[in-house]
Design an enzyme around this catalytic site. Structure first.
Site, mmCIF file in Angstrom:
data_model
loop_
_atom_site.group_PDB
_atom_site.id
_atom_site.type_symbol
_atom_site.label_atom_id
_atom_site.label_comp_id
_atom_site.label_asym_id
_atom_site.label_seq_id
_atom_site.Cartn_x
_atom_site.Cartn_y
_atom_site.Cartn_z
ATOM 1 N N SER A 1 102.349 53.989 3.857
ATOM 2 C CA SER A 1 101.438 54.493 4.895
ATOM 3 C C SER A 1 102.265 55.225 5.938
ATOM 4 O O SER A 1 103.472 54.979 6.057
ATOM 5 C CB SER A 1 100.715 53.302 5.533
ATOM 6 N N TYR B 1 100.373 45.013 9.249
ATOM 7 C CA TYR B 1 100.132 46.120 8.314
ATOM 8 C C TYR B 1 101.334 47.074 8.307
ATOM 9 O O TYR B 1 101.861 47.413 7.238
ATOM 10 C CB TYR B 1 98.840 46.861 8.708
HETATM 11 P P1 NDP Z 1 89.929 50.005 0.739
HETATM 12 O O1 NDP Z 1 89.762 48.943 1.772
HETATM 13 O O2 NDP Z 1 88.859 51.001 0.525
HETATM 14 O O3 NDP Z 1 90.296 49.342 -0.673
HETATM 15 C C1 NDP Z 1 91.245 48.322 -0.748
HETATM 16 C C2 NDP Z 1 91.235 47.718 -2.125
HETATM 17 O O4 NDP Z 1 92.174 46.622 -2.146
HETATM 18 C C3 NDP Z 1 89.873 47.162 -2.521
HETATM 19 O O5 NDP Z 1 89.622 47.471 -3.865
HETATM 20 C C4 NDP Z 1 90.069 45.669 -2.334
HETATM 21 O O6 NDP Z 1 89.254 44.888 -3.169
HETATM 22 C C5 NDP Z 1 91.523 45.496 -2.712
HETATM 23 N N1 NDP Z 1 92.027 44.229 -2.186
HETATM 24 C C6 NDP Z 1 92.069 43.817 -0.891
HETATM 25 N N2 NDP Z 1 92.499 42.561 -0.806
HETATM 26 C C7 NDP Z 1 92.728 42.148 -2.079
HETATM 27 C C8 NDP Z 1 93.164 40.918 -2.647
HETATM 28 N N3 NDP Z 1 93.425 39.845 -1.903
HETATM 29 N N4 NDP Z 1 93.273 40.847 -3.988
HETATM 30 C C9 NDP Z 1 92.985 41.903 -4.771
HETATM 31 N N5 NDP Z 1 92.559 43.080 -4.296
HETATM 32 C C10 NDP Z 1 92.429 43.204 -2.957
HETATM 33 O O7 NDP Z 1 91.297 50.732 1.151
HETATM 34 P P2 NDP Z 1 91.909 52.162 0.757
HETATM 35 O O8 NDP Z 1 91.399 52.621 -0.531
HETATM 36 O O9 NDP Z 1 91.817 53.006 1.944
HETATM 37 O O10 NDP Z 1 93.453 51.761 0.633
HETATM 38 C C11 NDP Z 1 94.167 51.726 -0.589
HETATM 39 C C12 NDP Z 1 95.643 51.663 -0.259
HETATM 40 O O11 NDP Z 1 96.029 52.823 0.461
HETATM 41 C C13 NDP Z 1 96.029 50.475 0.626
HETATM 42 O O12 NDP Z 1 97.275 49.967 0.214
HETATM 43 C C14 NDP Z 1 96.140 51.092 2.008
HETATM 44 O O13 NDP Z 1 97.007 50.363 2.831
HETATM 45 C C15 NDP Z 1 96.691 52.460 1.661
HETATM 46 N N6 NDP Z 1 96.485 53.498 2.666
HETATM 47 C C16 NDP Z 1 95.224 53.987 2.927
HETATM 48 C C17 NDP Z 1 95.045 55.000 3.860
HETATM 49 C C18 NDP Z 1 93.693 55.555 4.172
HETATM 50 O O14 NDP Z 1 93.593 56.416 5.078
HETATM 51 N N7 NDP Z 1 92.634 55.173 3.499
HETATM 52 C C19 NDP Z 1 96.193 55.579 4.585
HETATM 53 C C20 NDP Z 1 97.458 54.990 4.245
HETATM 54 C C21 NDP Z 1 97.585 53.998 3.311
HETATM 55 P P3 NDP Z 1 87.858 44.268 -2.626
HETATM 56 O O15 NDP Z 1 87.021 45.452 -2.263
HETATM 57 O O16 NDP Z 1 87.381 43.497 -3.784
HETATM 58 O O17 NDP Z 1 88.231 43.429 -1.437
#
Ligand code: NDP
Length: 248
Positions: free
Chosen positions: A154, A166
């Site tokens: 990130s 985070y």
């Molecule tokens: P979302 O919140 O939309 O999706 C996150 C995903 O992670 C979901 O599918 C969620 O599953 C899963 N997840 C969370 N906790 C767990 C757990 N305990 N076990 C298994 N799965 C889990 O986030 P994004 O798509 O935005 O983010 C994806 C990645 O990109 C992350 O690592 C985030 O830090 C990174 N990122 C995102 C940015 C952005 O602007 N969107 C910018 C920079 C980095 P469920 O829905 O079932 O909880």
């Protein structure tokens, strides 16, 4: 140029790729995109109904049959992750790539007031569990002809104030990628890289920036070139990099 790469229907032909957090946001789009590029996708995530929806979408498109791997990364033991590796070996015979995408935001609070329980949860899901799963899958990845591990960093990995665990967990991820890269120098076929997606239209982003108009942001689809490229054999020489999907 990685960001201008154009994925095709056979960019990832015959590859077996595991995606964590495959049910929502960037992970959902990456899973669908990998399938459209010819990969068999192993959908790992917490909420099974979300994984089933992705599974159904891939199936309805007539693509390679995916698999659902329900796992809560906050609670899963190392033994369960090793069992998962055994299952993948048994059912698929190999593993070509892992996209470590699952993540949680935690609190946006000064460290002075940061709840230690939340701190531990965020560090575990975004950091420790990523290490555990990578170690469990290592024997499979190291024997793949062109294994690729992609971590998700990130822009706040450079330690942004008020982003607490985070930011620290994302710094850990960049360090983990560097250490794995150094330690596997002699395994020429295995590579570790990070992607920084940059501001992307998902639930997590909306939660972090509630006042922002999501329509001003790039979509997960927009940033897929880097996600696909790093899984292709063309990226075999790309090691220990952090790929920024958007101009900073
Ligand atoms: P979302 O919140 O939309 O999706 C996150 C995903 O992670 C979901 O599918 C969620 O599953 C899963 N997840 C969370 N906790 C767990 C757990 N305990 N076990 C298994 N799965 C889990 O986030 P994004 O798509 O935005 O983010 C994806 C990645 O990109 C992350 O690592 C985030 O830090 C990174 N990122 C995102 C940015 C952005 O602007 N969107 C910018 C920079 C980095 P469920 O829905 O079932 O909880």
């Amino acid at each position: 140029d990685i960001l201008n790469y154009t994925p095709t229907t056979d960019s990832l032909a015959d590859k077996i790729i595991l995606v964590t957090g495959a049910g929502d946001g960037i992970g959902k789009v990456a899973s669908l995109t990998y399938a459209k590029c010819g990969a068999t996708v192993l959908l790992l995530g917490k909420t099974e109904s979300k994984l089933e929806a992705v599974y159904d979408e891939i199936e309805s498109l007539g693509l390679a049959m995916p698999a659902i791997l329900p796992m809560d990364l906050e609670k899963a033991s190392f033994a369960q992750m090793n069992e998962l590796a055994t299952l993948i070996q048994k059912e698929f015979g190999r593993l070509d790539g892992v996209l470590h995408n699952a993540g949680v935001l935690g609190a946006l609070t000064p460290l002075e007031m940061y709840d230690p329980i939340t701190f531990e949860q965020v560090m575990h899901v975004n950091g420790t569990a990523v290490f555990m799963l990578t170690q469990a899958l290592f024997p499979l990845l190291v024997s793949a002809p062109s294994g690729s591990v992609v971590f998700t960093s990130s822009g706040v990995a450079k330690v942004r104030p008020f982003w607490g665990a985070y930011a620290l967990s994302k710094q850990m991820i960049e360090g983990m990628s560097t250490i794995f890269t150094e330690e596997t120098k002699n395994h020429t076929a295995l590579r570790f890289n990070c992607i920084n997606p940059g501001a992307t239209r998902t639930n997590m982003r909306a939660h972090a920036f509630p006042g922002e108009n999501p329509l001003t942001l790039k979509t997960p689809e927009d940033i897929m070139p880097a996600y696909v490229y790093l899984m292709t054999d063309m990226a075999s020489g790309v090691k220990g990099q952090v790929i920024h999907c958007q101009p900073k």
